[in-house]
Design a protein around this motif. Structure first.
Motif, PDB file in Angstrom:
ATOM      1  N   PRO A  30     -43.718   2.911 -57.315  1.00  0.00           N
ATOM      2  CA  PRO A  30     -43.415   4.264 -57.767  1.00  0.00           C
ATOM      3  C   PRO A  30     -43.672   5.355 -56.643  1.00  0.00           C
ATOM      4  O   PRO A  30     -42.806   6.242 -56.486  1.00  0.00           O
ATOM      5  N   ALA A  31     -44.564   4.961 -55.777  1.00  0.00           N
ATOM      6  CA  ALA A  31     -44.688   6.092 -54.563  1.00  0.00           C
ATOM      7  C   ALA A  31     -43.638   5.992 -53.656  1.00  0.00           C
ATOM      8  O   ALA A  31     -43.173   6.887 -53.006  1.00  0.00           O
ATOM      9  N   LEU A  32     -43.092   4.603 -53.252  1.00  0.00           N
ATOM     10  CA  LEU A  32     -41.766   4.681 -52.585  1.00  0.00           C
ATOM     11  C   LEU A  32     -40.678   5.073 -53.059  1.00  0.00           C
ATOM     12  O   LEU A  32     -39.822   5.816 -52.292  1.00  0.00           O
ATOM     13  N   ALA A  33     -40.674   5.176 -54.518  1.00  0.00           N
ATOM     14  CA  ALA A  33     -39.417   5.677 -55.012  1.00  0.00           C
ATOM     15  C   ALA A  33     -39.486   7.067 -54.925  1.00  0.00           C
ATOM     16  O   ALA A  33     -38.510   7.704 -54.542  1.00  0.00           O
ATOM     17  N   GLY A  34     -40.592   7.778 -55.304  1.00  0.00           N
ATOM     18  CA  GLY A  34     -40.856   9.293 -55.145  1.00  0.00           C
ATOM     19  C   GLY A  34     -40.639   9.580 -53.506  1.00  0.00           C
ATOM     20  O   GLY A  34     -39.824  10.535 -53.289  1.00  0.00           O
ATOM     21  N   LEU A  35     -41.249   9.045 -52.938  1.00  0.00           N
ATOM     22  CA  LEU A  35     -40.783   9.276 -51.403  1.00  0.00           C
ATOM     23  C   LEU A  35     -39.653   9.060 -50.700  1.00  0.00           C
ATOM     24  O   LEU A  35     -38.983  10.093 -50.301  1.00  0.00           O
ATOM     25  N   SER A  36     -38.601   7.936 -51.444  1.00  0.00           N
ATOM     26  CA  SER A  36     -37.243   7.990 -51.054  1.00  0.00           C
ATOM     27  C   SER A  36     -36.490   9.224 -51.444  1.00  0.00           C
ATOM     28  O   SER A  36     -35.331   9.736 -50.812  1.00  0.00           O
ATOM     29  N   VAL A  37     -36.667   9.705 -52.507  1.00  0.00           N
ATOM     30  CA  VAL A  37     -35.989  10.847 -53.233  1.00  0.00           C
ATOM     31  C   VAL A  37     -36.369  11.947 -52.293  1.00  0.00           C
ATOM     32  O   VAL A  37     -35.255  12.881 -52.076  1.00  0.00           O
ATOM     33  N   LEU A  38     -37.543  12.335 -51.967  1.00  0.00           N
ATOM     34  CA  LEU A  38     -37.779  13.181 -51.240  1.00  0.00           C
ATOM     35  C   LEU A  38     -37.211  13.122 -49.675  1.00  0.00           C
ATOM     36  O   LEU A  38     -36.503  14.123 -49.142  1.00  0.00           O
ATOM     37  N   LEU A  39     -37.486  12.043 -49.116  1.00  0.00           N
ATOM     38  CA  LEU A  39     -36.739  11.942 -47.827  1.00  0.00           C
ATOM     39  C   LEU A  39     -35.103  11.880 -47.809  1.00  0.00           C
ATOM     40  O   LEU A  39     -34.574  12.665 -46.946  1.00  0.00           O
ATOM     41  N   PHE A  40     -34.566  11.311 -48.802  1.00  0.00           N
ATOM     42  CA  PHE A  40     -33.158  11.496 -49.070  1.00  0.00           C
ATOM     43  C   PHE A  40     -32.782  12.931 -49.087  1.00  0.00           C
ATOM     44  O   PHE A  40     -31.538  13.369 -48.541  1.00  0.00           O
ATOM     45  N   THR A  41     -33.369  13.746 -49.833  1.00  0.00           N
ATOM     46  CA  THR A  41     -33.112  15.340 -49.941  1.00  0.00           C
ATOM     47  C   THR A  41     -33.137  16.063 -48.413  1.00  0.00           C
ATOM     48  O   THR A  41     -32.451  16.719 -48.316  1.00  0.00           O
ATOM     49  N   PHE A  42     -34.436  15.775 -47.970  1.00  0.00           N
ATOM     50  CA  PHE A  42     -34.615  16.195 -46.833  1.00  0.00           C
ATOM     51  C   PHE A  42     -33.664  16.273 -45.813  1.00  0.00           C
ATOM     52  O   PHE A  42     -32.908  16.974 -45.027  1.00  0.00           O
ATOM     53  N   VAL A  43     -33.379  14.786 -45.511  1.00  0.00           N
ATOM     54  CA  VAL A  43     -32.231  14.440 -44.425  1.00  0.00           C
ATOM     55  C   VAL A  43     -30.758  14.888 -44.872  1.00  0.00           C
ATOM     56  O   VAL A  43     -30.085  15.067 -43.992  1.00  0.00           O
ATOM     57  N   TRP A  44     -30.583  14.546 -46.001  1.00  0.00           N
ATOM     58  CA  TRP A  44     -29.209  14.802 -46.637  1.00  0.00           C
ATOM     59  C   TRP A  44     -28.857  16.552 -46.420  1.00  0.00           C
ATOM     60  O   TRP A  44     -27.696  16.702 -45.933  1.00  0.00           O
ATOM     61  N   ASN A  45     -29.809  17.360 -46.821  1.00  0.00           N
ATOM     62  CA  ASN A  45     -29.647  18.801 -46.741  1.00  0.00           C
ATOM     63  C   ASN A  45     -29.891  19.447 -45.282  1.00  0.00           C
ATOM     64  O   ASN A  45     -29.777  20.628 -45.181  1.00  0.00           O
ATOM     65  N   ASP A  46     -30.283  18.632 -44.288  1.00  0.00           N
ATOM     66  CA  ASP A  46     -30.571  19.032 -42.817  1.00  0.00           C
ATOM     67  C   ASP A  46     -29.259  19.668 -42.545  1.00  0.00           C
ATOM     68  O   ASP A  46     -28.055  19.169 -42.335  1.00  0.00           O
ATOM     69  N   TYR A  47     -29.471  20.956 -41.819  1.00  0.00           N
ATOM     70  CA  TYR A  47     -28.469  21.838 -41.116  1.00  0.00           C
ATOM     71  C   TYR A  47     -28.945  22.017 -39.675  1.00  0.00           C
ATOM     72  O   TYR A  47     -27.958  21.824 -38.752  1.00  0.00           O
ATOM     73  N   PHE A  48     -30.281  22.343 -39.519  1.00  0.00           N
ATOM     74  CA  PHE A  48     -30.618  22.753 -38.194  1.00  0.00           C
ATOM     75  C   PHE A  48     -30.509  21.688 -37.251  1.00  0.00           C
ATOM     76  O   PHE A  48     -29.908  22.090 -36.008  1.00  0.00           O
TER      77      PHE A  48
END
Length: 283
Positions: free
Chosen positions: A200-218
């Protein structure tokens, strides 16, 4: 003293709460509604000033098709998938191993190292722009997909280690000792015992990381220049023209770019919520 639940509040308070809730939702969703309404319009509608009325034609699919035909959006999309998926997988592996070491092994300067992980999360990332760019240039990874992967992996591992360490600390030490008595080595303990317990922790972390990296523009703007290595966020910004900006195409591309993280969240929603709330209630 705890506040009174809204269900037990007086009727006027409940009515005011509902009105305020819906007003906040409308304000929060206003940009999303604007993007959607712009994406379904043609360029002629926008030039005529028809922003909020009924469109003369439903042009969402035509706009999406034009985005792919007038720009290398397919390449941008694939680049984003490669960068995000490889980064998430690498960070999960590295952060889990680092978190196990910080949580369950005693070695010199362990507390100082953990403090460095915590402090790194409070450093404003903008001040790292010049040294990171110089380092990537020195490594020969500038303007490459692997340069983005290398940076995002290094940058996100600190947060992910701090996140995972808090879960691993709660695991009983007897679990590790019994596994060692059964002859399991440290790698087997991580893969056979720790990882299944932390799904469960890995799943939650993967969603957060995916969002952070996918939306990166800077960082994409800092580390990438050519179309061959641009991710989707940087590619969407490139749709702006010098004299005229096709906002309908940009909005259609933005909707397309939002689909993967939203889909991932709904697919893993159950595990995501469980990962963020595990340990919140003591049995």
């Amino acid at each position: 003293m705890y506040p009174t639940p809204i269900q037990l509040a007086p009727a006027p308070t409940q009515a005011a709460y509902r009105v305020l809730l819906y007003a906040v939702l409308v304000v929060w969703m206003a940009p999303l509604i604007a993007i959607m309404m712009t994406a379904i319009r043609s360029q002629s509608d926008l030039l005529a000033g028809n922003y909020w009325g009924l469109p003369t034609a439903f042009s969402l699919f035509a706009n999406v098709r034009e985005v792919f035909t007038t720009s290398p959006m397919g390449i941008f999309f694939i680049n984003s998938l490669i960068v995000t998926c490889v980064t998430v997988a690498s960070v999960l592996v590295l952060s889990t191993m680092a978190a196990v070491a910080l949580a369950k092994y005693r070695f010199p300067c362990r507390t100082a190292l953990f403090a460095m992980f915590i402090a790194g999360n409070f450093v404003p990332y903008q001040i790292l722009m010049i040294p990171v760019r110089d380092l990537v240039l020195h490594l020969g990874a500038y303007d490459t997909v692997w340069g983005l992967i290398l940076f995002h992996t290094a940058f996100q591992t600190g947060f992910a280690t701090l996140f995972m360490r808090n879960f691993i600390v709660a695991l009983p030490d007897e679990l590790f000792e019994s596994a060692r008595l059964e002859g399991a080595n440290e790698f087997q303990i991580i893969t056979k015992i720790i990882v299944p317990l932390l799904r469960p922790a890995l799943a939650g972390l993967s969603v957060l990381l995916f969002t952070f990296v996918w939306n990166d523009y800077f960082w994409a703007l800092v580390l990438v220049q050519s179309d061959a290595a641009k991710p989707l966020t940087l590619g969407l910004a490139g749709l702006k023209g010098e004299w005229l900006t096709a906002w309908n195409l940009i909005s259609a591309g933005a909707i397309l770019a939002a689909i993967p993280p939203v889909a991932l969240f709904f697919l893993m929603q159950k595990h995501f919520v469980a990962g963020l709330t595990v340990g919140a209630v003591k049995s």
